[in-house]
Design a protein around this motif. Structure first.
Motif, PDB file in Angstrom:
ATOM      1  N   LEU A 167       0.830  -1.205   0.000  1.00 26.80           N
ATOM      2  CA  LEU A 167       0.000   0.000   0.000  1.00 26.80           C
ATOM      3  C   LEU A 167       0.862   1.251   0.000  1.00 26.80           C
ATOM      4  CD1 LEU A 167      -2.574  -1.168   2.700  1.00 26.80           C
ATOM      5  CD2 LEU A 167      -3.011  -0.958   0.236  1.00 26.80           C
ATOM      6  N   ALA A 168       0.397   2.277  -0.691  1.00 26.56           N
ATOM      7  CA  ALA A 168       1.127   3.548  -0.771  1.00 26.56           C
ATOM      8  C   ALA A 168       0.806   4.395   0.462  1.00 26.56           C
ATOM      9  CB  ALA A 168       0.751   4.293  -2.049  1.00 26.56           C
ATOM     10  N   LEU A 169       1.297   3.927   1.601  1.00 29.57           N
ATOM     11  CA  LEU A 169       1.083   4.616   2.873  1.00 29.57           C
ATOM     12  C   LEU A 169       2.426   4.892   3.527  1.00 29.57           C
ATOM     13  CD1 LEU A 169      -1.831   2.472   4.368  1.00 29.57           C
ATOM     14  CD2 LEU A 169      -1.997   4.863   3.637  1.00 29.57           C
ATOM     15  N   HIS A 170       2.503   6.006   4.274  1.00 27.99           N
ATOM     16  CA  HIS A 170       3.695   6.275   5.069  1.00 27.99           C
ATOM     17  C   HIS A 170       3.809   5.237   6.175  1.00 27.99           C
ATOM     18  CE1 HIS A 170       4.512  10.019   3.039  1.00 27.99           C
ATOM     19  NE2 HIS A 170       3.256  10.408   3.238  1.00 27.99           N
ATOM     20  N   LEU A 171       5.005   5.091   6.724  1.00 27.42           N
ATOM     21  CA  LEU A 171       5.198   4.137   7.802  1.00 27.42           C
ATOM     22  C   LEU A 171       4.336   4.481   9.015  1.00 27.42           C
ATOM     23  CD1 LEU A 171       9.003   3.318   7.871  1.00 27.42           C
ATOM     24  CD2 LEU A 171       7.108   1.859   7.190  1.00 27.42           C
ATOM     25  N   ASP A 172       4.272   5.760   9.343  1.00 31.53           N
ATOM     26  CA  ASP A 172       3.542   6.208  10.525  1.00 31.53           C
ATOM     27  C   ASP A 172       2.641   7.382  10.163  1.00 31.53           C
ATOM     28  OD1 ASP A 172       4.782   4.486  12.632  1.00 31.53           O
ATOM     29  OD2 ASP A 172       6.596   5.480  11.921  1.00 31.53           O
ATOM     30  N   GLY A 173       1.861   7.805  11.156  1.00 29.45           N
ATOM     31  CA  GLY A 173       1.019   8.975  10.948  1.00 29.45           C
ATOM     32  C   GLY A 173      -0.339   8.604  10.404  1.00 29.45           C
ATOM     33  N   ASN A 174      -0.829   9.423   9.457  1.00 33.70           N
ATOM     34  CA  ASN A 174      -2.176   9.265   8.925  1.00 33.70           C
ATOM     35  C   ASN A 174      -2.152   9.281   7.405  1.00 33.70           C
ATOM     36  OD1 ASN A 174      -3.410   9.404  11.590  1.00 33.70           O
ATOM     37  ND2 ASN A 174      -2.892  11.586  11.538  1.00 33.70           N
ATOM     38  N   GLY A 175      -3.163   8.670   6.800  1.00 40.71           N
ATOM     39  CA  GLY A 175      -3.287   8.681   5.352  1.00 40.71           C
ATOM     40  C   GLY A 175      -4.265   7.626   4.912  1.00 40.71           C
ATOM     41  N   GLU A 176      -4.442   7.528   3.600  1.00 38.52           N
ATOM     42  CA  GLU A 176      -5.294   6.484   3.054  1.00 38.52           C
ATOM     43  C   GLU A 176      -4.729   6.038   1.721  1.00 38.52           C
ATOM     44  OE1 GLU A 176      -8.885   8.828   0.833  1.00 38.52           O
ATOM     45  OE2 GLU A 176      -9.033   8.695   3.020  1.00 38.52           O
ATOM     46  N   ALA A 177      -5.065   4.786   1.347  1.00 41.51           N
ATOM     47  CA  ALA A 177      -4.551   4.224   0.096  1.00 41.51           C
ATOM     48  C   ALA A 177      -5.497   3.137  -0.383  1.00 41.51           C
ATOM     49  CB  ALA A 177      -3.149   3.659   0.290  1.00 41.51           C
ATOM     50  N   LEU A 178      -5.472   2.915  -1.702  1.00 45.97           N
ATOM     51  CA  LEU A 178      -6.263   1.848  -2.306  1.00 45.97           C
ATOM     52  C   LEU A 178      -5.363   0.655  -2.607  1.00 45.97           C
ATOM     53  CD1 LEU A 178      -8.344   3.909  -4.900  1.00 45.97           C
ATOM     54  CD2 LEU A 178      -9.070   3.141  -2.622  1.00 45.97           C
ATOM     55  N   CYS A 179      -5.891  -0.549  -2.430  1.00 43.56           N
ATOM     56  CA  CYS A 179      -5.178  -1.741  -2.874  1.00 43.56           C
ATOM     57  C   CYS A 179      -5.066  -1.685  -4.393  1.00 43.56           C
ATOM     58  CB  CYS A 179      -5.928  -2.997  -2.441  1.00 43.56           C
ATOM     59  SG  CYS A 179      -5.249  -4.522  -3.141  1.00 43.56           S
ATOM     60  N   PRO A 180      -3.857  -1.812  -4.955  1.00 44.50           N
ATOM     61  CA  PRO A 180      -3.700  -1.727  -6.409  1.00 44.50           C
ATOM     62  C   PRO A 180      -4.472  -2.787  -7.175  1.00 44.50           C
ATOM     63  CG  PRO A 180      -1.560  -1.613  -5.299  1.00 44.50           C
ATOM     64  CD  PRO A 180      -2.576  -1.977  -4.262  1.00 44.50           C
ATOM     65  N   HIS A 181      -4.804  -3.893  -6.523  1.00 43.81           N
ATOM     66  CA  HIS A 181      -5.481  -4.981  -7.221  1.00 43.81           C
ATOM     67  C   HIS A 181      -6.997  -4.930  -7.056  1.00 43.81           C
ATOM     68  CE1 HIS A 181      -5.700  -8.956  -9.125  1.00 43.81           C
ATOM     69  NE2 HIS A 181      -6.701  -9.177  -8.298  1.00 43.81           N
ATOM     70  N   THR A 182      -7.459  -4.750  -5.817  1.00 38.93           N
ATOM     71  CA  THR A 182      -8.892  -4.846  -5.548  1.00 38.93           C
ATOM     72  C   THR A 182      -9.595  -3.497  -5.482  1.00 38.93           C
ATOM     73  OG1 THR A 182      -8.632  -4.755  -3.135  1.00 38.93           O
ATOM     74  CG2 THR A 182      -8.467  -6.933  -4.202  1.00 38.93           C
ATOM     75  N   GLY A 183      -8.817  -2.423  -5.258  1.00 43.39           N
ATOM     76  CA  GLY A 183      -9.430  -1.117  -5.065  1.00 43.39           C
ATOM     77  C   GLY A 183      -9.979  -0.898  -3.673  1.00 43.39           C
ATOM     78  N   ASP A 184      -9.796  -1.854  -2.745  1.00 40.98           N
ATOM     79  CA  ASP A 184     -10.240  -1.667  -1.367  1.00 40.98           C
ATOM     80  C   ASP A 184      -9.504  -0.486  -0.741  1.00 40.98           C
ATOM     81  OD1 ASP A 184     -11.922  -3.861  -1.499  1.00 40.98           O
ATOM     82  OD2 ASP A 184     -10.468  -5.243  -0.605  1.00 40.98           O
ATOM     83  N   LEU A 185     -10.200   0.227   0.125  1.00 42.48           N
ATOM     84  CA  LEU A 185      -9.647   1.410   0.777  1.00 42.48           C
ATOM     85  C   LEU A 185      -9.097   1.052   2.144  1.00 42.48           C
ATOM     86  CD1 LEU A 185      -9.210   4.510   0.906  1.00 42.48           C
ATOM     87  CD2 LEU A 185     -11.536   4.668   1.877  1.00 42.48           C
ATOM     88  N   TYR A 186      -7.875   1.511   2.413  1.00 38.94           N
ATOM     89  CA  TYR A 186      -7.224   1.320   3.702  1.00 38.94           C
ATOM     90  C   TYR A 186      -6.939   2.687   4.315  1.00 38.94           C
ATOM     91  CZ  TYR A 186      -6.724  -3.518   2.408  1.00 38.94           C
ATOM     92  OH  TYR A 186      -7.006  -4.814   2.046  1.00 38.94           O
ATOM     93  N   LEU A 187      -7.166   2.762   5.607  1.00 39.52           N
ATOM     94  CA  LEU A 187      -6.989   4.010   6.348  1.00 39.52           C
ATOM     95  C   LEU A 187      -5.887   3.830   7.376  1.00 39.52           C
ATOM     96  CD1 LEU A 187      -8.119   6.892   6.901  1.00 39.52           C
ATOM     97  CD2 LEU A 187      -9.609   5.827   8.621  1.00 39.52           C
ATOM     98  N   LEU A 188      -4.908   4.739   7.368  1.00 41.22           N
ATOM     99  CA  LEU A 188      -3.850   4.755   8.370  1.00 41.22           C
ATOM    100  C   LEU A 188      -4.113   5.926   9.300  1.00 41.22           C
ATOM    101  CD1 LEU A 188      -1.158   3.497   9.324  1.00 41.22           C
ATOM    102  CD2 LEU A 188       0.010   5.187   7.880  1.00 41.22           C
ATOM    103  N   GLN A 189      -4.359   5.623  10.555  1.00 43.21           N
ATOM    104  CA  GLN A 189      -4.676   6.656  11.535  1.00 43.21           C
ATOM    105  C   GLN A 189      -3.900   6.367  12.816  1.00 43.21           C
ATOM    106  OE1 GLN A 189      -8.871   7.075  12.374  1.00 43.21           O
ATOM    107  NE2 GLN A 189      -8.608   9.284  12.624  1.00 43.21           N
TER     108      GLN A 189
END
Length: 201
Positions: A167-189
């Motif tokens: 996932l295109a997310l930073h190691l820490d902190g906050n953000g969001e990214a989509l799975c490149p294959h499924t398009g599922d949304l992931y939230l980093l908080q």
């Protein structure tokens, strides 16, 4: 030698001790040994030269590749993948001359996690859901859900989707990214990664 009555295919060279419970569709390959107290779910695969101890619990669809020993005090939830020759331990400070069977530390591998080839899991840790342990890593502490860890000792180097894509997310902190294959949304908080449930129609 009489074999226990189980529904699952077992290679003639494997040993499944009487009392072991294997779910339907579970396969046990060449030279494997499953001890009497093991409880293994449905649709699992135990590769060549796998050992499963008495105090082991496995969920459904677990895949154990060749040359893996799953020792007492290890629990693997559904859909866990254990790569070739990876290692579990259950004693933190072993000595050949000191009996420590009463001191086993429990290891829990949560649903969907992957453990890469030749990785070592030091006992007493929890590996979170869908975490990804890189090949050759040495895990000495808990691994968060969806975390990608690598190295000796293992350090978090990224985040992985449920499908196994980085996932295109930073190691820490906050953000969001989509799975490149499924398009599922992931939230980093606050450095915790979660899968955002899809909206119901």
């Amino acid at each position: 030698m009489d074999r226990p009555a189980i529904e699952s295919p077992v290679h003639p060279s494997a040993v499944v001790d009487a009392g072991a419970r294997l779910g339907p569709g579970t396969r046990v390959w060449h030279f494997a040994h499953v001890c009497a107290g093991a409880r293994i779910g449905a649709g699992c695969s135990l590769g060549q030269n796998v050992f499963v101890g008495n105090d082991v619990r496995m969920g459904d669809r677990v895949k154990i590749q060749n040359n893996v020993s799953v020792y007492d005090a290890v629990t693997l939830e559904d859909d866990v993948f254990c790569g070739p020759s990876m290692v579990f331990t259950n004693v933190h400070n072993p000595r050949a001359a000191v009996e420590r069977k009463s001191e086993y530390r429990r290891t829990l591998v949560r649903r969907g996690a992957t453990i890469g080839a030749n990785a070592t899991i030091v006992c007493g840790v929890t590996i979170g859901e869908y975490a990804f342990i890189g090949a050759g890593a040495v895990v000495t502490r808990d691994v968060p859900a969806f975390a990608l860890v690598a190295g000796v000792p293992a350090r978090r180097i990224g985040w992985m989707s449920r499908f196994g894509e980085r996932l295109a997310l930073h190691l820490d902190g906050n953000g969001e990214a989509l799975c490149p294959h499924t398009g599922d949304l992931y939230l980093l908080q606050d450095s915790v990664c979660t899968l955002v449930p899809a909206a119901q129609p």
